[in-house]
Design an enzyme around this catalytic site. Sequence first.
Site, PDB file in Angstrom:
ATOM      1  N   ILE A 157      -4.625  -1.310   4.306  1.00 55.22           N
ATOM      2  CA  ILE A 157      -3.551  -2.073   5.480  1.00 55.22           C
ATOM      3  C   ILE A 157      -4.309  -1.195   6.405  1.00 55.22           C
ATOM      4  CG2 ILE A 157      -1.398  -2.251   5.880  1.00 55.22           C
ATOM      5  CD1 ILE A 157      -0.645  -1.741   2.928  1.00 55.22           C
ATOM      6  N   LYS A 158      -4.561  -2.469   7.769  1.00 51.89           N
ATOM      7  CA  LYS A 158      -4.123  -1.664   9.195  1.00 51.89           C
ATOM      8  C   LYS A 158      -3.041  -1.830   9.478  1.00 51.89           C
ATOM      9  CE  LYS A 158      -7.858  -1.810  12.601  1.00 51.89           C
ATOM     10  NZ  LYS A 158      -7.816  -1.059  13.016  1.00 51.89           N
TER      11      LYS A 158
END
Length: 311
Positions: A157-158
Amino acid sequence: METLKRYIWFDGNIVDVNEAKINVLSPTAQFGLNVFEGIRCYWNEQKKQLYAFRLNDHLNRLKRSQKLLCMEDRFSVEELKQAFLDTVKANNYHEDIAVRQTLFVDGFGSWSSVGPVNMFISPIPKAKTSAEYNKKGLNCRISSWRRINDNSLSPRIKCGANYINSRMAQLEALRDGYDTAVFINENGTVAEGPGSCLFMVKDGILYTPLLTDSVLESITRDTVIKLARDDLGISVVERSIDRTELYTCDEAFLCGSAMEITPIFSVDKYTVGNGLKGDITKKVHELYLKVVMGVAKQYSAWQTEIYRTNA
């Protein structure tokens, strides 16, 4: 366009950056509840064109991050893309730039809120980005901080909150006189740098940690692997890497949209190779620059023209 007076996309409009306001009690302000992409655009002076590199891939990853963080799905990929293009064109950039495209949870909710989701898009000239992204080579240390993992806060997850992990490692490295850090994961093997993926060279083979070694599903990592294998004829092996392998390898580099491809000169004061940019790193970097600037025609599908022409 001056950095402090540039135009950004915010809440459906393109506005002066000083006019964009976010509620201080919003979940994004209080808990870092946002997902984002750092997207690079490169100016080709010969063609008088600005190219966004792998824009669709970035936007699709943004949507995956949004899904994993359980945020409301407000914007389609086409809407994200159009807003991106409109923002960059409004600033009339004719130089290399970096663009931050962020989806965030606004309003008066809590850390468990899923909306309302808003967005800002903020471009900036590459020269104005962080110092470690403008260096010719890096002296690194193995961080005492472990990289987050898929069972705690997934590096897949950025999101803004994930980068606190990178902040701790980067600040530690700077305090100790290094340029940046290299993370070790929960299994004790090499993961990545703060906001960048790692490659090393041994006996002419390019090695990089597995995607399951607590690394981001990096678009630049994917690009390097494809260029090395398909165009340069370099063998690429994805496997776990021990820290001491970095001390004795022939070459190493960090890569990312912001970092591009930057050689590692030393790790924990062990000189990497001859302490200079290695031959394979040079070849990969030179081809990478040709690709992102729109010179390598075989990768034209990775380019999005910012300024449309009638030709």
